[in-house]
Design an enzyme around this catalytic site. Structure first.
Site, PDB file in Angstrom:
ATOM      1  N   GLU A 290      -2.938   5.585  13.146  1.00 43.26           N
ATOM      2  CA  GLU A 290      -2.493   6.756  12.382  1.00 43.26           C
ATOM      3  C   GLU A 290      -2.769   8.046  13.162  1.00 43.26           C
ATOM      4  OE1 GLU A 290      -4.050   7.032   8.399  1.00 43.26           O
ATOM      5  OE2 GLU A 290      -2.571   8.570   7.858  1.00 43.26           O
TER       6      GLU A 290
ATOM      7  N   LYS B  47      -9.637   7.993   0.481  1.00 47.01           N
ATOM      8  CA  LYS B  47     -10.026   6.609   0.173  1.00 47.01           C
ATOM      9  C   LYS B  47     -11.529   6.419   0.341  1.00 47.01           C
ATOM     10  CE  LYS B  47      -5.696   4.142   1.152  1.00 47.01           C
ATOM     11  NZ  LYS B  47      -4.800   5.215   1.649  1.00 47.01           N
TER      12      LYS B  47
ATOM     13  N   HIS C 169      -9.280   2.138  -1.848  1.00 48.91           N
ATOM     14  CA  HIS C 169      -7.855   1.919  -1.611  1.00 48.91           C
ATOM     15  C   HIS C 169      -7.247   1.308  -2.868  1.00 48.91           C
ATOM     16  CE1 HIS C 169      -4.087   1.012   0.025  1.00 48.91           C
ATOM     17  NE2 HIS C 169      -4.425   0.566   1.222  1.00 48.91           N
TER      18      HIS C 169
ATOM     19  N   CYS D 218       0.805  -1.231   0.000  1.00 50.54           N
ATOM     20  CA  CYS D 218       0.000   0.000   0.000  1.00 50.54           C
ATOM     21  C   CYS D 218       0.833   1.273   0.000  1.00 50.54           C
ATOM     22  CB  CYS D 218      -0.922  -0.002   1.208  1.00 50.54           C
ATOM     23  SG  CYS D 218      -1.711  -1.583   1.467  1.00 50.54           S
TER      24      CYS D 218
ATOM     25  N   PHE E 259       1.163  -2.790   4.590  1.00 49.10           N
ATOM     26  CA  PHE E 259       1.325  -4.118   5.164  1.00 49.10           C
ATOM     27  C   PHE E 259       2.802  -4.468   5.048  1.00 49.10           C
ATOM     28  CE2 PHE E 259      -3.086  -6.303   4.608  1.00 49.10           C
ATOM     29  CZ  PHE E 259      -3.568  -5.551   5.649  1.00 49.10           C
TER      30      PHE E 259
ATOM     31  N   HIS F 277      -3.330   7.974   5.424  1.00 48.50           N
ATOM     32  CA  HIS F 277      -3.439   6.645   4.842  1.00 48.50           C
ATOM     33  C   HIS F 277      -4.905   6.213   4.984  1.00 48.50           C
ATOM     34  CE1 HIS F 277      -2.024   3.033   3.094  1.00 48.50           C
ATOM     35  NE2 HIS F 277      -2.343   2.279   4.127  1.00 48.50           N
TER      36      HIS F 277
END
Lengths: 88, 404
Positions: free
Chosen positions: B305, B326, B331, B162, B390, B294
């Site tokens: 976050e 997003k 995403h 990501c 990830f 994010h």
């Protein structure tokens, strides 16, 4: 009441936690067994594969799931329900 | 060290087939997420996504090109065409040798893999198209961009799940800053909305079945998107000498690794990347007005976050705006940072802050100004773009308003 479902669920959780089945107590939570959220997702996958059921579980809101994962006993009961529904 | 500016931007994603339409959709807080229209969708539990709709590959590419271009390559080429067109650059001679392309992707030609595994496993075929390998490889998009525009300098593909796009754009930034290149085409592309791509994500149990609601107490997971974003990064003196329009300056970049868990994010890793980007650009934290989060809409990401931002900014965390686009485009995995950089350009250039849509209920663990549901006007000098992948690989870019 111990039955085949209970034995199999305990075996799955024991494997996931890398413990022996006899070390698992019914009132323990997955976290007590050292199973984290990713481990729980994997255990649920094993349950689905073993019993050929579909477990409603979203890792983002485990507490809102219809599938009670609070203790080993709750998981066993929830799997029994799913197996019963599947047979009906 | 050389300064780096952005002189072109392009995209195709669920919100629009170009940058102008995408920014308009972000301003209006439109949602591009809807029902997936893919083969075997009835066998999926997750049936929504930020899919690129109204797109006909035959309108843009000929038969020979389509035989070689996976959907992720097509999206990269469309975005690069728009960005390079806006920049007004053409690459010949010495400039071609000092220009390259670095793109991010996570899955590469996943649709090509999906289709061809189907052919050999499900349909039992023993023969596949001769171009399966060059079509599915992760560097296909970067290579085709280099071929189409004669970019002969440093070129490669970055794959950090990501964070792929942010890592890619960070590489492009550093290549120009260090003097290794004058112009870099950069960004990222992803097209994972095929049966296998969605099925794999479904398995992780982190996907929402209804909507992406970042930072809202009612959030229940992420929603996948697809598409690409591409930018022209150019050495400042080069851009200035030719009188190019400058969209924004790339002011700083940092990357960190959590070295902790393959899926669970770390507050420390994220905070170190945020602080690192500000230190790299010598940016005083109180000059940062906007962060494109994010913001995946998962329980784990959003609270981690917000805690990282609070740690990195201290009291100023309550003064800045942080939104997750997003919620609108989904995403895009390896392409997501590129589309999200558009929101940062809009913040510093146009003074418009894209909202977090789908916001329903305050979450005390995400107690920042998340610009709920409606865009806002604000003058912003610096904007950050967060990406936390990830695997614990984090990359944060800083943009600066270009006065002039």
């Amino acid at each position: 009441m111990p039955d085949d479902v209970q034995d199999k669920v305990i075996r799955i959780l024991a494997d996931q936690a890398m413990l022996e089945p006899e070390d698992i107590e019914m009132n323990q939570a997955p976290a007590d067994l050292g199973i984290d959220s990713l481990g729980l997702v994997e255990a649920i996958f094993s349950i689905e594969e073993t019993f050929d059921v579909s477990v409603p579980f979203n890792a983002n809101e485990p507490e809102k799931s219809e599938f009670d994962i609070s203790t080993v006993a709750a998981i066993v009961d929830a799997v029994r329900d799913l197996v019963r529904q599947q047979k009906a | 060290m050389k300064r780096v500016v952005i002189t072109g931007a392009g995209t195709i994603n669920a919100l629009g087939h170009n940058a102008a339409d995408t920014l308009e959709a972000m301003r209006e807080g439109r949602c591009g997420i809807g029902e997936l229209d893919i083969r075997d969708v009835d066998r999926l539990a997750v049936r929504i996504g930020g899919q690129v709709k109204g797109y006909d590959e035959h309108a843009h590419f000929n038969r020979q090109q389509i035989a070689l271009y996976d959907r992720f390559t097509q999206f990269a080429l469309m975005s690069a065409r728009e960005a390079i067109g806006q920049s007004g650059l053409s690459f010949e001679g010495a400039l071609a040798a000092r220009s390259g392309v670095v793109l991010g992707t996570s899955g590469g030609g996943l649709t090509t893999q999906d289709e061809n595994y189907r052919a050999v496993y499900e349909e039992g075929k023993n023969r596949v198209h001769p171009f399966v390998v060059p079509k599915l490889m992760n560097n296909a998009a970067a290579s085709h961009v280099s071929m189409q525009w004669n970019l002969k300098g440093p070129s490669f593909t970055v794959a950090t799940a990501c964070a792929s796009s942010n890592h890619a754009m960070g590489q492009a930034f550093m290549l120009i800053r260090s003097g290794m290149a004058d112009v870099m085409i950069t960004g990222g592309s992803e097209s994972m909305l095929c049966f296998g791509g969605v099925k794999a994500w479904e398995g992780l149990r982190v996907m929402s079945k209804d909507a992406c609601r970042p930072f809202s107490a009612t959030r229940n997971g992420m929603v996948q998107g697809e598409g690409a974003g591409a930018f022209v990064f150019e050495e400042y003196g080069h851009a200035k000498a030719r009188g190019a329009e400058i969209l924004a300056e790339v002011a700083g970049f940092a990357m960190t690794s959590d070295a902790a868990d393959i899926v669970m994010p770390s507050k420390q890793g994220a905070a170190r990347a945020i602080l690192g980007a500000m230190q790299d650009g010598r940016i005083a934290p109180d000059k940062v007005g906007y962060i494109n989060a994010h913001g995946t809409g998962t329980a784990a990401n959003d609270k981690t976050e917000c805690a990282a931002v609070a740690d990195a900014f201290g009291a100023h965390a309550d003064n800045l705006m942080i939104s997750s686009t997003k919620s609108m485009h989904g995403h895009l995995i390896g392409g997501t940072g590129a589309v999200e950089l558009l929101a940062c350009i809009m913040a510093v250039r146009d003074g418009v802050i894209a909202p977090t849509i789908g916001y329903e209920e305050h979450d005390p663990e995400c107690a920042l100004d998340v610009v709920p549901n409606e865009a806002r006007e604000a003058r912003v000098q610096y904007a950050l773009s967060n990406a936390f992948a990830f695997g614990g690989l984090n990359a944060v870019l800083a943009l600066k308003r270009h006065a002039g």
